[in-house]
Design a protein around this motif. Structure first.
Motif, short mmCIF file in Angstrom:
data_model
loop_
_atom_site.label_atom_id
_atom_site.label_comp_id
_atom_site.label_asym_id
_atom_site.label_seq_id
_atom_site.Cartn_x
_atom_site.Cartn_y
_atom_site.Cartn_z
N PHE A 245 -13.89 5.48 -12.56
CA PHE A 245 -14.15 4.04 -12.37
C PHE A 245 -13.44 3.53 -11.12
CE2 PHE A 245 -12.57 -0.31 -13.00
CZ PHE A 245 -13.78 -0.99 -13.03
N LEU A 246 -12.17 3.91 -10.94
CA LEU A 246 -11.40 3.41 -9.80
C LEU A 246 -11.97 3.91 -8.48
CD1 LEU A 246 -7.78 3.76 -11.22
CD2 LEU A 246 -9.14 1.67 -11.00
N VAL A 247 -12.39 5.17 -8.45
CA VAL A 247 -12.97 5.74 -7.22
C VAL A 247 -14.27 5.04 -6.87
CG1 VAL A 247 -14.02 7.81 -6.21
CG2 VAL A 247 -11.84 7.98 -7.43
N THR A 248 -15.10 4.76 -7.88
CA THR A 248 -16.38 4.10 -7.60
C THR A 248 -16.20 2.68 -7.06
OG1 THR A 248 -16.57 3.35 -9.91
CG2 THR A 248 -17.65 5.43 -9.32
N GLN A 249 -15.02 2.09 -7.27
CA GLN A 249 -14.78 0.75 -6.73
C GLN A 249 -14.74 0.73 -5.21
OE1 GLN A 249 -14.99 -1.92 -9.03
NE2 GLN A 249 -15.65 -0.03 -10.04
N PHE A 250 -14.45 1.89 -4.60
CA PHE A 250 -14.53 1.97 -3.14
C PHE A 250 -15.97 1.77 -2.68
CE2 PHE A 250 -10.38 3.76 -3.69
CZ PHE A 250 -9.71 3.55 -2.49
N VAL A 251 -16.91 2.28 -3.48
CA VAL A 251 -18.33 2.10 -3.15
C VAL A 251 -18.77 0.67 -3.47
CG1 VAL A 251 -20.67 2.90 -3.63
CG2 VAL A 251 -18.77 4.53 -3.63
N VAL A 252 -18.30 0.13 -4.57
CA VAL A 252 -18.67 -1.22 -4.99
C VAL A 252 -18.18 -2.27 -4.00
CG1 VAL A 252 -18.18 -3.00 -6.73
CG2 VAL A 252 -18.80 -0.69 -7.45
N PHE A 253 -16.93 -2.16 -3.59
CA PHE A 253 -16.30 -3.17 -2.74
C PHE A 253 -16.50 -2.90 -1.26
CE2 PHE A 253 -12.29 -5.33 -1.12
CZ PHE A 253 -12.71 -6.61 -1.41
N GLY A 254 -16.70 -1.66 -0.90
CA GLY A 254 -16.77 -1.26 0.50
C GLY A 254 -15.54 -0.43 0.83
N PRO A 255 -15.71 0.76 1.42
CA PRO A 255 -14.58 1.68 1.62
C PRO A 255 -13.42 1.08 2.41
CG PRO A 255 -16.67 2.77 2.08
CD PRO A 255 -16.99 1.34 1.89
N LEU A 256 -13.71 0.52 3.58
CA LEU A 256 -12.63 -0.03 4.41
C LEU A 256 -12.12 -1.36 3.86
CD1 LEU A 256 -13.74 0.88 8.03
CD2 LEU A 256 -12.06 2.00 6.58
N ALA A 257 -12.99 -2.13 3.25
CA ALA A 257 -12.54 -3.37 2.62
C ALA A 257 -11.55 -3.05 1.50
CB ALA A 257 -13.73 -4.14 2.08
N MET A 258 -11.80 -1.96 0.77
CA MET A 258 -10.88 -1.56 -0.28
C MET A 258 -9.55 -1.12 0.30
SD MET A 258 -10.28 -1.33 -3.48
CE MET A 258 -11.84 -1.41 -4.37
N VAL A 259 -9.58 -0.49 1.46
CA VAL A 259 -8.33 -0.12 2.14
C VAL A 259 -7.52 -1.37 2.45
CG1 VAL A 259 -7.34 0.86 4.24
CG2 VAL A 259 -9.20 2.05 3.06
N LEU A 260 -8.18 -2.42 2.94
CA LEU A 260 -7.49 -3.68 3.22
C LEU A 260 -6.91 -4.28 1.95
CD1 LEU A 260 -9.93 -5.36 5.78
CD2 LEU A 260 -7.57 -4.64 6.22
N LEU A 261 -7.64 -4.17 0.86
CA LEU A 261 -7.15 -4.69 -0.42
C LEU A 261 -5.91 -3.91 -0.87
CD1 LEU A 261 -7.72 -6.78 -2.61
CD2 LEU A 261 -9.20 -5.11 -3.73
N MET A 262 -5.91 -2.60 -0.64
CA MET A 262 -4.76 -1.78 -1.01
C MET A 262 -3.56 -2.10 -0.11
SD MET A 262 -6.73 1.83 -1.76
CE MET A 262 -5.24 2.70 -2.29
N VAL A 263 -3.82 -2.40 1.15
CA VAL A 263 -2.75 -2.82 2.06
C VAL A 263 -2.13 -4.11 1.53
CG1 VAL A 263 -2.25 -3.74 4.36
CG2 VAL A 263 -3.65 -1.68 4.11
N ALA A 264 -2.99 -5.02 1.05
CA ALA A 264 -2.49 -6.29 0.51
C ALA A 264 -1.61 -6.08 -0.70
CB ALA A 264 -3.68 -7.19 0.15
N MET A 265 -1.88 -5.04 -1.48
CA MET A 265 -1.05 -4.75 -2.65
C MET A 265 0.37 -4.36 -2.26
SD MET A 265 -3.66 -2.51 -5.03
CE MET A 265 -5.27 -3.13 -5.50
N LEU A 266 0.50 -3.79 -1.06
CA LEU A 266 1.80 -3.31 -0.60
C LEU A 266 2.54 -4.37 0.21
CD1 LEU A 266 0.70 0.27 0.52
CD2 LEU A 266 1.72 -0.42 -1.67
N SER A 267 1.87 -5.46 0.49
CA SER A 267 2.51 -6.53 1.28
C SER A 267 2.46 -7.83 0.49
CB SER A 267 1.80 -6.71 2.63
OG SER A 267 0.45 -7.07 2.44
N ALA A 268 3.29 -8.72 0.82
CA ALA A 268 3.35 -10.01 0.12
C ALA A 268 2.81 -11.10 1.04
CB ALA A 268 4.78 -10.33 -0.30
N SER A 269 1.52 -11.36 0.92
CA SER A 269 0.90 -12.40 1.74
C SER A 269 1.15 -13.76 1.11
CB SER A 269 -0.61 -12.16 1.86
OG SER A 269 -0.86 -10.94 2.50
#
Length: 483
Positions: A245-269
């Protein structure tokens, strides 16, 4: 600043209208045939009610609106989806602009418009279209209400929240997000002391009440169905299923967009606590569902309304943020065009279509089957079609001319599994005749259930190299009493 905001706004409106026109043209000109759920919902839409077997009523109401205005063609049934997704992108732009600036709004709106899930869903009308629209609109109205504390904004937020609940029961996780917001934010704790916030919540629930009353009258069938969906599949926990399920979310959300979301998890915006509060509950709940039973890849869709905003916030803090957003959009557009024109691309590359390498296989062949049976169906214009399958009833109910949307259901095991079985079952003492349409039941099979079963015609359509659809048409009458 005002000039820049207006430029970003024009860009969002232009992109939303261009993609709307492209998607409507595609469904009209190809054409993109109905998925059976769409034909099923269309049947609902012709009998307006406060509830239906498996869903609250909004998707049926939406289809009724578009088909009353535009006719009952396939594209008119579908058109509400791309309209609402484009409108949702505009709302997301305004949320981003209100939270930070128009650049955040622009990036988030474009990421949403091109999100693979939105690109796919724009060709098919589902409950996700109104759900995501009202989710975004409720958030925007909440932000306005929080800022002004005006009764008008709180009332509008409550009304929209109620409409969201009438779209999909998943919307109940929207107010749950504010409880998490109260745990991590002083503003959130202040919010819970505001009587106007609670009035909006009560108003939303009151709008849902007619649906709850409908469910009460039907033994809470919608909630029974939801519980069964949540419990089906394996009864044990599966990390492999969760990982899938988690891997398919890269396809659902967009591969690079998901990378940005993961970056946001590691930073405090700064300014994203509310966004995370709305994102986390639904994503966690669906992940637990994937771990314990089964979760469709789109079930976490509402989380991505705030997900695109979080990704845009993360990009704004990176030196190459704009470039990354641009690249993410390019990747999403490539995936979109590839999906929209997949049969053409497959043909040009001389790849033989199979049921596993063509995403359109599931909707192929049904129109042709209905047309092949049309002469036989025309011989019995006064007889209802019947089947044990909601898929077959939905397709042949829609494609039959004149349409036969209230087909009769043969309940095999006494357990209601569709709107047809709930509202239009073949009664045990019925003496009526029916045109029984089935993929699996021949006249020999049906003789177990009916006193009379006369074979009329069997037709087949080859859909792919390894898939041929076959339909058996049988004239039946006098349902036997169950043993």
């Amino acid at each position: 600043m005002i000039e820049e905001t207006n430029r970003h706004l024009r860009t969002v409106i232009f992109a939303a209208l261009v993609l709307l026109a492209y998607r409507v043209w595609l469904t009209y000109s190809t054409p993109i045939h109905l998925f059976f759920d769409e034909a099923y919902y269309y049947g609902w839409s012709q009998s307006i009610d406060w509830g239906y077997y498996s869903k609250p009523p909004m998707v049926a109401w939406l289809i009724r609106l578009t088909t009353d205005l535009l006719g009952d063609s396939e594209w008119a049934i579908k058109v509400g989806a791309p309209i609402l997704y484009s409108a949702t992108a505009y709302i997301i732009f305004n949320i981003g602009r209100r939270l930070r600036n128009s650049q955040i709004g622009l990036s988030a709106a474009l990421l949403f418009l091109t999100m693979p899930l939105v690109s796919f869903n724009s060709l098919f009308i589902t409950t996700d279209a109104p759900l995501l629209f009202f989710w975004a609109l409720a958030l925007l109205l909440f932000l306005k209400a929080q800022e002004s504390n005006s009764w008008r904004c709180w009332i509008l937020a409550g009304v929209v929240g109620g409409l969201g609940l009438l779209s999909k029961y998943t919307f109940i996780l929207f107010p749950a997000g504010f409880l998490l917001y109260a745990l991590i934010s002083k503003d959130g704790r202040t919010l819970l002391t505001n009587i106007r916030f609670w009035f909006a919540c009560i108003l939303a629930i009151s709008i849902l009440m007619p649906n709850l009353w409908w469910n009460y009258q039907h033994d809470f069938i919608s909630f029974q169905h939801t519980a069964e969906i949540a419990q089906q599949a394996e009864n044990s926990y599966s990390l492999a299923r969760l990982l899938e399920f988690l891997v398919t979310q890269f396809v659902v959300f967009g591969p690079l967009a998901m990378v940005l979301l993961m970056v946001a998890m590691l930073s405090a915006s700064k300014g994203t606590k509310l966004l995370w509060s709305l994102f986390v509950p639904i994503f966690v709940v669906i992940s637990i569902q994937a771990l314990s039973a089964r979760a469709n890849i789109n079930w976490g869709a509402p989380a991505y309304v705030t997900g695109v905003l979080i990704a845009a916030f993360a990009a704004s803090q990176l030196r190459l943020g704009k470039a990354l957003v641009t690249l993410a959009l390019v990747v999403n557009l490539i995936l979109m065009v590839g999906f929209y024109h997949y049969p053409y691309i497959q043909n040009k590359l001389e790849i033989v279509p199979t049921q596993n390498n063509n995403p359109y296989t599931r909707i192929s062949g049904w129109f042709e089957l209905a047309k092949a049976l049309e002469p036989e169906l025309e011989r019995y214009p006064d007889l209802y079609i019947a089947s044990e399958s909601r898929k077959v009833l939905a397709y042949f109910g829609y494609y039959r001319e004149p349409k036969n949307l209230n087909g009769r259901a043969l309940d095999i095991d006494g357990h209601i599994i569709s709107q047809y079985e709930l509202k239009y079952p073949i009664e045990a003492n019925s003496k009526e005749s029916y045109l029984f349409v089935s993929e699996h039941f021949t006249s020999e099979n049906l003789a177990r259930y009916f006193m009379n079963a006369e074979p009329l015609k069997t037709v087949s359509v080859r859909v792919a190299e390894d898939l041929t659809r076959t339909i058996h048409l049988t004239l039946v009458s006098e349902l036997r009493a169950k043993q």
